[in-house]
Design a protein around this motif. Structure first.
Motif, PDB file in Angstrom:
ATOM      1  N   LEU A   1      21.460 -13.211  12.007  1.00 15.50           N
ATOM      2  CA  LEU A   1      22.563 -13.595  11.135  1.00 15.50           C
ATOM      3  C   LEU A   1      23.109 -14.985  11.437  1.00 15.50           C
ATOM      4  O   LEU A   1      23.642 -15.644  10.541  1.00 15.50           O
ATOM      5  CB  LEU A   1      23.703 -12.576  11.252  1.00 15.50           C
ATOM      6  N   LEU A   2      22.986 -15.412  12.688  1.00 11.08           N
ATOM      7  CA  LEU A   2      23.556 -16.694  13.094  1.00 11.08           C
ATOM      8  C   LEU A   2      22.516 -17.571  13.768  1.00 11.08           C
ATOM      9  O   LEU A   2      21.608 -17.078  14.436  1.00 11.08           O
ATOM     10  CB  LEU A   2      24.723 -16.486  14.069  1.00 11.08           C
ATOM     11  N   ARG A   3      22.689 -18.879  13.573  1.00 10.17           N
ATOM     12  CA  ARG A   3      21.939 -19.861  14.354  1.00 10.17           C
ATOM     13  C   ARG A   3      22.902 -20.462  15.367  1.00 10.17           C
ATOM     14  O   ARG A   3      24.005 -20.871  15.016  1.00 10.17           O
ATOM     15  CB  ARG A   3      21.381 -20.970  13.459  1.00 10.17           C
ATOM     16  N   ARG A   4      22.479 -20.533  16.600  1.00  9.82           N
ATOM     17  CA  ARG A   4      23.310 -21.074  17.665  1.00  9.82           C
ATOM     18  C   ARG A   4      22.739 -22.414  18.107  1.00  9.82           C
ATOM     19  O   ARG A   4      21.555 -22.515  18.408  1.00  9.82           O
ATOM     20  CB  ARG A   4      23.378 -20.084  18.833  1.00  9.82           C
ATOM     21  N   SER A   5      23.573 -23.450  18.135  1.00  8.68           N
ATOM     22  CA  SER A   5      23.123 -24.775  18.556  1.00  8.68           C
ATOM     23  C   SER A   5      24.275 -25.484  19.248  1.00  8.68           C
ATOM     24  O   SER A   5      25.397 -24.975  19.313  1.00  8.68           O
ATOM     25  CB  SER A   5      22.655 -25.596  17.349  1.00  8.68           C
ATOM     26  N   THR A   6      23.997 -26.684  19.759  1.00 10.63           N
ATOM     27  CA  THR A   6      25.045 -27.465  20.420  1.00 10.63           C
ATOM     28  C   THR A   6      26.118 -27.909  19.432  1.00 10.63           C
ATOM     29  O   THR A   6      27.206 -28.312  19.831  1.00 10.63           O
ATOM     30  CB  THR A   6      24.436 -28.705  21.097  1.00 10.63           C
ATOM     31  N   HIS A   7      25.805 -27.864  18.137  1.00 10.26           N
ATOM     32  CA  HIS A   7      26.780 -28.252  17.114  1.00 10.26           C
ATOM     33  C   HIS A   7      27.640 -27.076  16.656  1.00 10.26           C
ATOM     34  O   HIS A   7      28.502 -27.239  15.801  1.00 10.26           O
ATOM     35  CB  HIS A   7      26.058 -28.853  15.905  1.00 10.26           C
ATOM     36  N   GLY A   8      27.382 -25.889  17.200  1.00  4.32           N
ATOM     37  CA  GLY A   8      28.163 -24.722  16.824  1.00  4.32           C
ATOM     38  C   GLY A   8      27.321 -23.693  16.092  1.00  4.32           C
ATOM     39  O   GLY A   8      26.090 -23.796  16.017  1.00  4.32           O
ATOM     40  N   LEU A   9      27.985 -22.692  15.558  1.00  2.00           N
ATOM     41  CA  LEU A   9      27.309 -21.607  14.861  1.00  2.00           C
ATOM     42  C   LEU A   9      27.129 -21.943  13.388  1.00  2.00           C
ATOM     43  O   LEU A   9      27.982 -22.579  12.775  1.00  2.00           O
ATOM     44  CB  LEU A   9      28.130 -20.319  14.980  1.00  2.00           C
ATOM     45  N   SER A  10      26.025 -21.490  12.828  1.00  2.00           N
ATOM     46  CA  SER A  10      25.800 -21.598  11.393  1.00  2.00           C
ATOM     47  C   SER A  10      25.092 -20.336  10.934  1.00  2.00           C
ATOM     48  O   SER A  10      24.483 -19.620  11.739  1.00  2.00           O
ATOM     49  CB  SER A  10      24.963 -22.835  11.046  1.00  2.00           C
ATOM     50  N   ALA A  11      25.169 -20.049   9.649  1.00  2.00           N
ATOM     51  CA  ALA A  11      24.616 -18.808   9.122  1.00  2.00           C
ATOM     52  C   ALA A  11      23.164 -18.980   8.701  1.00  2.00           C
ATOM     53  O   ALA A  11      22.781 -20.013   8.145  1.00  2.00           O
ATOM     54  CB  ALA A  11      25.435 -18.331   7.934  1.00  2.00           C
ATOM     55  N   THR A  12      22.373 -17.966   8.960  1.00  2.00           N
ATOM     56  CA  THR A  12      21.059 -17.868   8.339  1.00  2.00           C
ATOM     57  C   THR A  12      21.277 -17.437   6.889  1.00  2.00           C
ATOM     58  O   THR A  12      22.397 -17.055   6.511  1.00  2.00           O
ATOM     59  CB  THR A  12      20.197 -16.822   9.057  1.00  2.00           C
TER      60      THR A  12
ATOM     61  N   PHE B   1      32.120 -18.587  18.685  1.00  2.00           N
ATOM     62  CA  PHE B   1      32.570 -17.288  19.167  1.00  2.00           C
ATOM     63  C   PHE B   1      33.896 -17.429  19.913  1.00  2.00           C
ATOM     64  O   PHE B   1      34.806 -16.620  19.760  1.00  2.00           O
ATOM     65  CB  PHE B   1      31.530 -16.685  20.119  1.00  2.00           C
ATOM     66  N   SER B   2      33.993 -18.461  20.745  1.00  2.00           N
ATOM     67  CA  SER B   2      35.188 -18.613  21.574  1.00  2.00           C
ATOM     68  C   SER B   2      36.422 -18.888  20.720  1.00  2.00           C
ATOM     69  O   SER B   2      37.511 -18.373  20.999  1.00  2.00           O
ATOM     70  CB  SER B   2      34.987 -19.730  22.601  1.00  2.00           C
ATOM     71  N   ALA B   3      36.271 -19.687  19.653  1.00  2.00           N
ATOM     72  CA  ALA B   3      37.417 -19.960  18.776  1.00  2.00           C
ATOM     73  C   ALA B   3      37.849 -18.696  18.051  1.00  2.00           C
ATOM     74  O   ALA B   3      39.045 -18.430  17.899  1.00  2.00           O
ATOM     75  CB  ALA B   3      37.057 -21.053  17.775  1.00  2.00           C
ATOM     76  N   ALA B   4      36.876 -17.895  17.597  1.00  2.00           N
ATOM     77  CA  ALA B   4      37.216 -16.634  16.936  1.00  2.00           C
ATOM     78  C   ALA B   4      37.903 -15.686  17.911  1.00  2.00           C
ATOM     79  O   ALA B   4      38.858 -14.987  17.557  1.00  2.00           O
ATOM     80  CB  ALA B   4      35.955 -15.990  16.364  1.00  2.00           C
ATOM     81  N   ALA B   5      37.429 -15.662  19.152  1.00  2.00           N
ATOM     82  CA  ALA B   5      38.032 -14.790  20.156  1.00  2.00           C
ATOM     83  C   ALA B   5      39.467 -15.208  20.459  1.00  2.00           C
ATOM     84  O   ALA B   5      40.361 -14.365  20.588  1.00  2.00           O
ATOM     85  CB  ALA B   5      37.190 -14.820  21.435  1.00  2.00           C
TER      86      ALA B   5
END
Length: 312
Positions: free
Chosen positions: A56-67, A27-31
């Motif tokens: 829609l999204l999975r949030r983890s320490t490795h970053g965002l990924s799509a469901t 999110f922060s990089a997109a912002a």
């Protein structure tokens, strides 16, 4: 999607937040890219999840990924956002102005050889153009992945794409001088069965290479690779490193041959099969100013500055 798509009309800005957050995995990089607060991006994705009633999204320490639902929506959103951008350009003075985002897909090796050396010139000529490079050996789906231009050596169904030829070339066998000093130089295609060969993983463990014999008749030799790599760029680097003998596009090997890092092998037996490199776009995008401008630029770059090896 689990809910009926007509029950919720998403804001295009929220769709853009979703797509860019997935591309950048943050999110922060997109912002930062869009110069907005992180909360704006996160709330936009929250609205989409609430509206569609799915995660829609999975949030983890490795970053965002799509469901799975997020990946489906992101694909559709790319195509929709590109259409909206084209509509906006056609209704404004940007019809003849090269602006907006252009997504260009190619193999990593072609990207490094043809696109990257000329990218600064392209950006200087069109300062309002933003380019996204997608380097992958697989054939990307132009529509579902929102690709504006793809560089391919095969076109596929002609009624689904618009193709413009950039150049013609052959694929030939190469090896590093050090490898040949250690293992000897094959004098006949049948000798390859006693050599280390390097292939692409898409070709499988056993690969059939085409040649022509002394009388010019077709000849095939099946080799079993000692090393297989998942991209043509990795095959290229492995050959320069002395891993064995492998097939490369002649124009992409030309610089290494000129500088002594690679040597052509079995040149008298080359199949002389001619391949064509195309710039491909979908019919719905071929008239966009940015697409026409970039394809014209690539045609000139491939002709004037990227020396396609002559076909013998």
């Amino acid at each position: 999607m689990k809910k009926e798509p007509r029950s919720f009309l998403p804001d295009p800005a929220d769709l853009r937040w979703l797509v860019r957050s997935l591309d950048l995995r943050s999110f922060s990089a997109a912002a930062r890219e869009m110069d907005v607060a992180v909360s704006v991006v996160a709330r936009g994705v929250d609205r989409l999840e609430a509206g569609y009633g799915v995660r829609l999204l999975r949030r983890s320490t490795h970053g965002l990924s799509a469901t799975p639902e997020g990946a489906e929506l992101a694909q559709e959103a790319r195509a929709l956002l590109a259409q909206l951008e084209d509509i906006g350009a056609s209704l404004s003075d940007q019809r003849s102005r090269v602006a907006g985002t252009l997504r260009l897909a190619s193999s990593q090796e072609i990207c490094e050889a043809l696109v990257l050396p000329h990218l600064a010139d392209l950006q200087a000529r069109y300062p309002a153009l933003r380019v996204e490079l997608l380097a992958d050996d697989r054939v990307a789906d132009l529509v579902t992945e929102g690709i504006d231009v793809a560089l391919r050596t095969t076109v596929g169904l002609s009624d689904l794409v618009v193709a413009r030829a950039l150049g013609r070339f052959e694929r030939r066998l190469y090896a590093a001088p050090g490898y040949l000093e250690q293992h000897g130089t094959p004098a006949d295609p049948s000798d390859l069965q006693q050599h280390h060969t390097v292939t692409h993983t898409a070709q499988g463990l056993a690969m059939t290479w085409a040649f022509r014999n002394a009388q010019g008749k077709p000849l095939e030799v099946t080799v079993r690779s000692r090393l297989a790599a998942s991209s043509s760029a990795l095959v290229h680097h492995a050959l320069v490193g002395g891993a064995g003998i492998g097939m490369l596009s002649a124009p992409l090997a030309a610089a290494d041959v000129a500088q002594g890092r690679l040597v052509e092998v079995l040149a008298p037996f080359a199949s002389r099969t001619v391949h064509t490199l195309y710039a491909v776009s979908s019919p719905g995008r071929r008239n966009a100013a940015r697409v026409k401008a970039v394809i014209d630029f690539l045609v000139k770059a491939s002709k004037d500055r990227w020396a396609l090896a002559p076909v013998r």
